[in-house]
Design a protein around this motif. Structure first.
Motif, PDB file in Angstrom:
ATOM      1  N   ASP A 270       0.834  -1.208   0.000  1.00  0.00           N
ATOM      2  CA  ASP A 270       0.000   0.000   0.000  1.00  0.00           C
ATOM      3  C   ASP A 270       0.870   1.259   0.000  1.00  0.00           C
ATOM      4  OD1 ASP A 270      -2.274  -1.454  -0.032  1.00  0.00           O
ATOM      5  OD2 ASP A 270      -2.816  -1.121   2.065  1.00  0.00           O
ATOM      6  N   ALA A 274       0.949   4.090  -2.875  1.00  0.00           N
ATOM      7  CA  ALA A 274       0.719   5.501  -2.549  1.00  0.00           C
ATOM      8  C   ALA A 274       1.860   6.360  -3.088  1.00  0.00           C
ATOM      9  CB  ALA A 274       0.577   5.689  -1.040  1.00  0.00           C
ATOM     10  N   ARG A 279       0.226   9.993  -4.329  1.00  0.00           N
ATOM     11  CA  ARG A 279      -0.637  10.390  -3.207  1.00  0.00           C
ATOM     12  C   ARG A 279       0.177  10.755  -1.977  1.00  0.00           C
ATOM     13  NH1 ARG A 279      -3.956   5.837  -4.698  1.00  0.00           N
ATOM     14  NH2 ARG A 279      -3.199   4.770  -2.860  1.00  0.00           N
ATOM     15  N   SER A 280       1.460  10.356  -1.948  1.00  0.00           N
ATOM     16  CA  SER A 280       2.272  10.614  -0.763  1.00  0.00           C
ATOM     17  C   SER A 280       3.660  11.073  -1.163  1.00  0.00           C
ATOM     18  CB  SER A 280       2.385   9.346   0.091  1.00  0.00           C
ATOM     19  OG  SER A 280       3.464   9.485   0.989  1.00  0.00           O
ATOM     20  N   GLU A 308      -1.413  10.804   3.631  1.00  0.00           N
ATOM     21  CA  GLU A 308      -1.770   9.500   3.089  1.00  0.00           C
ATOM     22  C   GLU A 308      -1.231   8.380   3.977  1.00  0.00           C
ATOM     23  OE1 GLU A 308      -3.700   8.797   0.657  1.00  0.00           O
ATOM     24  OE2 GLU A 308      -3.317   6.662   0.335  1.00  0.00           O
TER      25      GLU A 308
END
Lengths: 399, 399
Positions: A270, A274, A279-280, A308
């Motif tokens: 995950d 990300a 997203r991160s 995130e």
């Protein structure tokens, strides 16, 4: 056959004397008699037999409690046990004394997927090194934990998903032969739970759960002070309990298993996703630097303010909490200890687990229920493994 | 104090002799000695003391097994226990002999919400009637089960959701005083699990679960032959474990509890809704006839080919199966017994429970796991309640 029966009862009494001395240290004959509910005379006879076989001895007069002065009894000072905690990516070996105080440990990196010959070879080298350094010629027993299901009676791993090549391998008998002493094999979670009971935060708990969050997720179940293994030895396999989810497929083939969301492997995936999907920013930077991410990196990213990563941590904790809530309802434990590598994510993870578990469980069951992080570093597995074999050795010593 | 300590050990031995005779019937001194791992002489002395207090006696020579002929021992023929199983809508009282064979029972309808004075009053009337009919002057103990959480040590219900007016009521002490004998109070599920262990399909199981599906849903947990109650006595409270759902609110305040979908009350509501909304012609007809529907009506409708009823049954079984699968992973039991009123829906429900549980659990844990319906009719609770108090009576008899 009254005579042989009485012989068996005596043996059990000797094992109980040894266990009391292991768990509580030197005790007077009077104290031993009180704890085991037999007369001081009986204790005297038992200790005499234990002295003959070199396991325990009298050490001198006890401090007077009024009345006739009692005699102190202790385990033999030269008892040594070996504990081996094999993990997915490395192993820890240690040597303890009779009371399971760790005298020396060594950490050896190594991938479990190299197979039993290679991994046990490395473990034995490390054990022999420690024994030589400590001047130990004859360890009294060796306990070992592995990260997969185990047939405790046969001493072999059974279809362990993370351990290719180990299925049915005679781990217990190999170690017993190589080290010339009794051996015991169990899974890593049980071994850690036993260590926690002997020397960790569960020292005074009789009914508790040890939840290990590592690459996989498992649970050690302790009932009335003893490990509960279930009828096939696979009790505590909570990694495949179902949680709220979006239909994610687990390696076991089922949908929405806890482990598929909250295990170390799932969290690393995950985190990587990300990072790759933008997203991160923090995780993306860490991925660019090192080429891969681990579950622990999520904690670092959270500490650096990454939103995130905080979401990943929260959702993971909530899913563990959902399963823990179910276990609280079903088992009504007096304590839950969270351990394993991912528990290194620490108090943020713990807070989510607690929040969900307390909210979903009935007040009667959670009123006084501590949910805490393990405070034992990696030697917990060594102590637990040593303790498991100590019980076997004590039970067998005088038969 | 070696003397008093040895006295305590003897007492425990007497309780064990009595329990063996209760569970296995008349035994020779030799057999008792073998079972309890003590000499025949010790057994002789214990039986002598039990005869003095009228609990057991020698009944004559045993059949020879070669060598010296042994003597048969049996429980006193006039031992009588009372068992009371209180349900939400009625209660069953019974009287058993020392081996817990049921000599007479009586079923009395009555709403638990009438409160403890009314319900216990009715129960005591029925008990006194049975005792009089059987010519029993002094029952040796009374066990009672109630449909709610119990503080076993204090003998009182604790915040029982289905039992207004019972919270903290001294049920145990009231019955003890009224009947002039020791009393034990436990929840109905534990009592049924104990009955199943003594006289039902779990007779030979050491680690098993008894899942009761009635108005509510609960689970009796048996570890190594004994009831496991958890640290606050609320182990087995599985009705509020979370299942897949559409966000339905449970009476406990949480969302998606098992009981909110698969308990008898929830099923009756679903059946009524299906009837009122025109989705089930058969249930609509039954509702029109009788003015209300129960969970059991779903079974009747399924038998008459009603599709909506079949869907309700299937979804209910799947949700129970989801929770059972989790319990199998965690507890690895040797047997699961499904009982309670809703289990009257029978093999269609069982098939769904099994299907989901087997599919979601690992092969090692389900390889030899029977999931079966209870075969004990309502006297299961009576036997279990009588058994619980028999253990208390036997333990206390000679102190």
């Amino acid at each position: 056959m009254p005579h042989s029966l009485s012989g068996r009862a005596e043996t059990a009494m000797q094992a109980r004397v040894l266990a009391e001395l292991r768990d509580h240290g030197p005790l007077s004959r009077t104290e031993l008699g009180e704890r085991l509910e037999v007369s001081r005379t009986t204790i005297g006879a038992e200790v005499g037999r234990l002295a003959e076989i070199g396991l325990a001895h009298e050490t001198g007069p006890a401090v007077s409690r009024g009345g006739r002065r009692s005699t102190m009894v202790d385990l033999a000072a030269d008892i040594r046990f070996v504990g081996i905690a094999i993990g997915a990516t490395g192993l820890v070996v240690g040597v303890t004394d009779g009371r399971l105080a760790v005298l020396a440990t060594e950490h050896v990196p190594g991938d479990i997927r190299r197979g039993p010959d290679a991994v046990l070879g490395v473990a034995l080298e490390a054990v022999r090194r420690l024994l030589r350094d400590l001047g130990v010629e004859h360890p009294m027993g060796v306990g070992v934990g592995v990260p997969g299901p185990v047939d405790f009676g046969r001493g072999v791993p059974v279809a362990p998903p993370l351990m290719p090549g180990w299925d049915g391998y005679p781990v217990r008998d190999t170690l017993a032969r190589e080290l010339g002493c009794p051996a015991v094999l169990d899974n890593d979670v049980n071994v850690m739970a036993v260590g926690e009971r002997h020397a960790g935060v569960a020292r005074h708990a009789r009914d508790f759960l040890f939840v290990k969050i590592g690459t996989g997720i498992g649970c050690g179940v302790v009932v009335d002070g003893d490990l509960y293994r279930g009828v096939n030895g696979c009790a505590g396999d909570i990694g495949h309990m179902q949680v709220r989810g979006d239909g994610r497929r687990c390696v076991c083939g089922n949908l929405d298993c806890l482990e598929a969301y909250a295990g170390g492997a799932a969290l690393a995936e995950d985190a990587t996703a990300a990072a790759l999907r933008g997203r991160s920013p923090v995780l993306a930077e860490m991925l660019a630097e090192r080429g891969h991410l681990t579950a622990e990196d999520i904690g670092t990213a959270v500490a650096r303010g990454d939103l995130e990563a905080a979401t990943l941590l929260r959702e993971s904790g909530q899913r563990v909490g959902q399963v823990v809530a179910g276990l609280v309802s079903f088992f009504n434990p007096g304590l839950i200890v969270i351990g394993g590598r991912v528990s290194g994510l620490g108090h943020a993870l713990l807070a989510e687990i607690r929040g969900t578990a307390y909210q979903r469980s009935l007040p009667l069951a959670t009123g006084n229920l501590p949910i805490v992080l393990s405070e034992l570093p990696e030697r917990g597995g060594v102590i637990g493994a040593a303790r498991l074999v100590s019980s076997t050795v004590f039970a067998a010593a005088s038969t």
